[in-house]
Design a protein around this motif. Structure first.
Motif, PDB file in Angstrom:
ATOM      1  N   SER A  93       0.830  -1.203   0.000  1.00 33.25           N
ATOM      2  CA  SER A  93       0.000   0.000   0.000  1.00 33.25           C
ATOM      3  C   SER A  93       0.866   1.256   0.000  1.00 33.25           C
ATOM      4  O   SER A  93       0.526   2.244  -0.637  1.00 33.25           O
ATOM      5  CB  SER A  93      -0.962   0.011   1.188  1.00 33.25           C
ATOM      6  OG  SER A  93      -0.247   0.060   2.395  1.00 33.25           O
ATOM      7  N   THR A 120       2.098   1.567  -3.469  1.00 33.40           N
ATOM      8  CA  THR A 120       0.996   2.023  -4.325  1.00 33.40           C
ATOM      9  C   THR A 120       0.751   3.513  -4.133  1.00 33.40           C
ATOM     10  O   THR A 120       0.550   4.250  -5.096  1.00 33.40           O
ATOM     11  CB  THR A 120      -0.307   1.243  -3.993  1.00 33.40           C
ATOM     12  OG1 THR A 120      -0.040  -0.144  -4.144  1.00 33.40           O
ATOM     13  CG2 THR A 120      -1.448   1.645  -4.897  1.00 33.40           C
ATOM     14  N   GLU A 121       0.795   3.949  -2.866  1.00 31.06           N
ATOM     15  CA  GLU A 121       0.586   5.369  -2.554  1.00 31.06           C
ATOM     16  C   GLU A 121       1.696   6.223  -3.170  1.00 31.06           C
ATOM     17  O   GLU A 121       1.447   7.290  -3.720  1.00 31.06           O
ATOM     18  CB  GLU A 121       0.556   5.554  -1.033  1.00 31.06           C
ATOM     19  CG  GLU A 121       0.348   6.997  -0.575  1.00 31.06           C
ATOM     20  CD  GLU A 121      -0.980   7.598  -1.024  1.00 31.06           C
ATOM     21  OE1 GLU A 121      -1.051   8.832  -1.112  1.00 31.06           O
ATOM     22  OE2 GLU A 121      -1.931   6.846  -1.309  1.00 31.06           O
ATOM     23  N   LYS A 122       2.924   5.711  -3.098  1.00 32.62           N
ATOM     24  CA  LYS A 122       4.071   6.433  -3.665  1.00 32.62           C
ATOM     25  C   LYS A 122       3.919   6.576  -5.189  1.00 32.62           C
ATOM     26  O   LYS A 122       4.177   7.632  -5.757  1.00 32.62           O
ATOM     27  CB  LYS A 122       5.363   5.678  -3.333  1.00 32.62           C
ATOM     28  CG  LYS A 122       6.621   6.397  -3.779  1.00 32.62           C
ATOM     29  CD  LYS A 122       7.854   5.596  -3.451  1.00 32.62           C
ATOM     30  CE  LYS A 122       9.096   6.255  -4.024  1.00 32.62           C
ATOM     31  NZ  LYS A 122      10.304   5.449  -3.865  1.00 32.62           N
ATOM     32  N   ARG A 155       1.076   6.427  -6.859  1.00 32.72           N
ATOM     33  CA  ARG A 155      -0.065   7.298  -7.128  1.00 32.72           C
ATOM     34  C   ARG A 155       0.353   8.766  -7.019  1.00 32.72           C
ATOM     35  O   ARG A 155       0.006   9.603  -7.844  1.00 32.72           O
ATOM     36  CB  ARG A 155      -1.203   6.996  -6.138  1.00 32.72           C
ATOM     37  CG  ARG A 155      -2.514   7.703  -6.485  1.00 32.72           C
ATOM     38  CD  ARG A 155      -3.539   7.516  -5.391  1.00 32.72           C
ATOM     39  NE  ARG A 155      -3.170   8.176  -4.162  1.00 32.72           N
ATOM     40  CZ  ARG A 155      -3.228   9.486  -3.941  1.00 32.72           C
ATOM     41  NH1 ARG A 155      -3.642  10.304  -4.883  1.00 32.72           N
ATOM     42  NH2 ARG A 155      -2.864   9.998  -2.778  1.00 32.72           N
ATOM     43  N   LEU A 156       1.153   9.062  -5.985  1.00 28.84           N
ATOM     44  CA  LEU A 156       1.642  10.431  -5.777  1.00 28.84           C
ATOM     45  C   LEU A 156       2.569  10.854  -6.915  1.00 28.84           C
ATOM     46  O   LEU A 156       2.507  11.991  -7.394  1.00 28.84           O
ATOM     47  CB  LEU A 156       2.376  10.509  -4.433  1.00 28.84           C
ATOM     48  CG  LEU A 156       2.761  11.888  -3.938  1.00 28.84           C
ATOM     49  CD1 LEU A 156       1.544  12.776  -3.759  1.00 28.84           C
ATOM     50  CD2 LEU A 156       3.514  11.785  -2.615  1.00 28.84           C
TER      51      LEU A 156
END
Length: 200
Positions: free
Chosen positions: A61, A64-66, A68-69
């Motif tokens: 996660s 994934t967040e990295k 997405r950013l």
């Protein structure tokens, strides 16, 4: 004799109690420290296990967040570069505003120069952002040479020396960045920066 018996019994009981207390304390200390050590060890093991479990669970996660950013930043920077390029470089050039004797030429050239420098910086930032996402990074990597070729363009634009080839180069790089973003799931839309953004 009757007095000495009762006196001996409490004394013996007291000594026995002290002995039990001392040995219990001594055993308790080593037992406690053993227990504490055992607890610490088991806590460390369980903490290590639980820490690694959430870490491994959190890793996807977090990754994934990295990504997405990275995509969000790429889209923002590339969008600003595209907006500046089309608004203050391509449109005025196509309209003939950069030609000698054209109305508003000086102002248009100054704005184009600012837009050229701004777009170059935003494109470099977008290429850096793309590194945070494997797919986007792969798509954008071949475009870095094209981005670097725009480095001196701001001066040419400001001095009125930019020709059709220079404007075409800017358009080509912007179109390539947009295409790369779209292929990697990061669609870029033009966003015209404010004058304060250009000068800041």
């Amino acid at each position: 004799m009757t007095r000495s018996v009762p006196l001996r019994r409490p004394l013996a009981a007291l000594l026995l109690a002290c002995a039990v207390l001392v040995s219990a304390t001594a055993c308790g200390d080593s037992g406690d420290s053993g227990t504490a050590t055992g607890t610490t060890a088991s806590t460390e093991v369980s903490t290590g296990a639980s820490a690694s479990a959430p870490a491994s669970a959190a890793s996807p996660s977090a990754s994934t967040e990295k990504q997405r950013l990275a995509k969000t930043r790429f889209v923002a920077n590339a969008g600003l570069a595209a907006g500046a390029t089309y608004q203050w470089i391509v449109k005025p050039y196509r309209a003939g505003t950069f030609k000698k004797g054209a109305d508003g030429r000086t102002f248009a050239l100054v704005k184009a120069g600012l837009a050229g420098g701004f777009a170059y910086n935003r494109l470099k930032a977008a290429a850096e952002n793309a590194k945070g996402d494997p797919l986007l990074s792969k798509a954008v990597a071949p475009l870095t040479a094209g981005i670097e070729s725009l480095q001196g363009m701001a001066t040419k634009l400001r001095n009125g020396e930019a020709g059709e080839g220079d404007i075409g180069a800017f358009e080509s790089v912007i179109d390539s960045i947009k295409s790369a973003g779209k292929d990697a799931g990061a669609e870029v839309k033009d966003k015209v920066p404010s004058t304060s953004q250009l000068t800041g």
